[in-house]
Structures are given as C-alpha cells and as structure tokens.
Scaffold this active site. Structure first.
Site, mmCIF file in Angstrom:
data_model
loop_
_atom_site.group_PDB
_atom_site.id
_atom_site.type_symbol
_atom_site.label_atom_id
_atom_site.label_comp_id
_atom_site.label_asym_id
_atom_site.label_seq_id
_atom_site.Cartn_x
_atom_site.Cartn_y
_atom_site.Cartn_z
ATOM 1 C CG LEU A 26 2.703 7.081 -0.696
ATOM 2 C CD1 LEU A 26 1.469 7.738 -1.289
ATOM 3 C CD2 LEU A 26 2.459 6.695 0.759
ATOM 4 C CG ASP A 27 4.164 0.032 -0.366
ATOM 5 O OD1 ASP A 27 5.396 0.215 -0.374
ATOM 6 O OD2 ASP A 27 3.545 -0.438 0.606
ATOM 7 C CE LYS A 28 2.367 -1.190 -10.445
ATOM 8 N NZ LYS A 28 2.723 -2.383 -11.240
#
Length: 308
Positions: free
Chosen positions: A124-126
């Site tokens: 997942l993106d940060k």
C-alpha cells in the site's frame, strides 16, 4: 542496432539483458516518448528514457513497532496499516517500515519477494491506510501471489473524492502507465496496462462523495489515477490534484469547511477496508475488515454535521 542490445552496452553492468527486456515489455523504456519494443531498431538522435533504479542494499533491522494485527496464524498475517507507515525499506528509509516491524513480530517470513522485502506479498502507498497481507513462508507467499495475479482476491477500498458522481455505481476501465509529463507519476495513457476499478456511492455530501471501490487489477496508484482522470480526485491527495486545486469551485461556506477538512486529512483519504482470500493451507475463505483511522473518522463526522 536493436534497442535491447544497445542498452546492454550502455546501461550499468548490474542490469542484465534479461532485465532490460522485461523493462521494455513492461513499458518502462521509452523511445521518443513512446513505449519501446525489444527488437526495435534505434537510430541516431532518438531519445531513450529508462525508468529504473539500481537495487537498494539495506541492512535490515527488526524494530519493536506496534502492529494492528487483524488476523494471524502459523502461515500468514493480515495487518491494518496506519497512514504514514512505509511498507519496505528503501533509499532514505532503512528503518521505521512495516518490514522492520514484521521482522520483530514474526519468527519466520517468506523471501519470495527478495531478501529486502521479507513477507511482503503486496503493498500500500505510504499514506494509504488499511489491510495488507504478509506471508511467513514461500509456498504461502506463492499461493497468495497467484491469487492476486488471477484476480481471486477481493480487495475493497473506501475513498472520499471531490465532487458528485454522475452515476451511483460504475466501472472505470482505462489503461494506466507512466505519465509522459512526470515520470514519477502514473496516468491514463493509450498504451498503458489494462486497469479496471469498480465503484459505488456510499454516502453523498455537498461537495464530496464517499465511494466504495473494488480493484479488479492492481496497478500502482490505480484508484488515485482513475478518479483523478474522471475529475474526482481523492480528497487530500497531493500528487493527483486532491488538495487545493478544487477549492476555487466552492462557495465561501464550503471553502472554509474544505480548508478545515484538509487541515485534518493531511494525506489522501483512501483506506483499504476489506480483504478476502482463500487460505493457501486450509482452503478456507479468510475475510478481514479494518476500521477507519482517526483522521478519516473526524472528517466524516464534520461532513455529517453539515448534512444534518
């Protein structure tokens, strides 16, 4: 000379010809701003763009970082990732990542995704919160990876987006690839990879809409790119037009509310809410849900006050 042969002689020796061919086929090598082909003959004066970073070689440390574990057994675990937590180490982020936390929490992790991403099946993106599955051995990792590839895993997200959707539900079937304007971003491009996102409206506010989305493909930034392309960027998204660019369309009352909401939601309002898959060992269906984090709950509360 063929494109792949030329690059073999000009790129760093750490990049093999096989890797170059894979980069070409995945659209990460452009010739005059268009995706190249392995056997393409190149000519003097052509501009070749290569999107590749040499592997980062960190020393991995285990760190006692708290994890919100939604499900765990001897083979895998599902985590509710908080916003702001990077999934794996990289340049400038050798510590403080989910991988560092997993190394402390788990006795064993798969290395199917390489020695520097132990356990990581997907990411997942940060600044995206929500569910992420990690594997404790390679056979489990391989099974989960195949389920992702074959679209057997059900992933659903909540996204708060700008504007009012024209339809209560629909499909966004638009190809995604590297942006030709900014190579750090992705965009809807004619020669991109097939990308399908399904959405339905969950709750409508005056100038924002809460959507539930199902990913049928797993492209980088897929939801953010698709919604931005439709002129409904994810609220708070700094890379795809989800922060201040929409403010000018609002009346003063809503502009003040939007500014307050943005002061709370300092990231994209995107949350991986549910995840269902077949357990690689037992064959049972594992279904998990993750509650929203505090910043998301707060802005929804403020919006519901306005609707009351």
């Amino acid at each position: 000379m063929r494109l792949d042969k030329y690059l073999t002689t000009t790129l760093p020796s750490e990049i093999t010809r096989n890797q170059i061919q894979k980069l070409i086929k995945s659209g990460k090598i452009l010739v005059d701003a268009k995706p190249g082909k392995v056997s393409q003959l190149i000519e003097p004066g052509q501009i070749i763009t290569v999107d590749y970073e040499l592997p980062y070689d960190p020393t991995l440390y285990s760190e006692n970082i708290p994890l919100d574990v939604v499900y765990e057994d001897n083979y895998l675990l599902v985590i509710n990732k908080p916003p702001g937590l990077i999934v794996h180490p990289g340049a400038g982020n050798a510590t403080g990542t989910l991988v560092n936390a997993l190394l402390y929490h788990c006795e064993y992790l798969s290395n199917e995704n390489g020695p520097y991403r132990p356990g990581i099946v997907h990411r997942l993106d940060k600044e995206t919160s929500g569910l992420l599955v990690a594997a404790k051995d390679n056979s489990v990792h391989s099974s989960l990876r195949k389920q992702f590839t074959n679209r057997k895993i059900d992933k659903r997200y909540l996204a708060l987006v700008w504007g009012v959707m024209k339809q209560p539900s629909g499909d966004i079937n638009l190809p995604i690839g590297r942006s030709l304007k900014d190579r750090k971003k992705f965009a809807v491009v004619p020669d991109g990879r097939e990308s399908l996102t399904r959405y339905e409206v969950v709750e409508q506010f005056e100038f924002l809409t809460l959507l539930r989305l199902k990913l049928e493909t797993g492209r980088t930034h897929q939801i953010r790119v698709h919604l931005s392309h439709l002129n409904h960027p994810v609220f708070g998204d700094p890379y795809y037009g989800g922060r201040n660019t929409k403010m000018i369309t609002l009346n003063l009352r809503n502009r003040l509310l939007a500014a307050k909401l943005l002061s709370v939601m300092k990231r994209q309002a995107l949350h991986a809410q549910s995840l269902s898959f077949t357990h690689p060992i037992s064959g049972a269906i594992v279904s998990c849900e993750a509650p929203l984090h505090d910043d998301y709950l707060e802005i929804l509360g403020l919006l519901r006050e306005q609707n009351a």
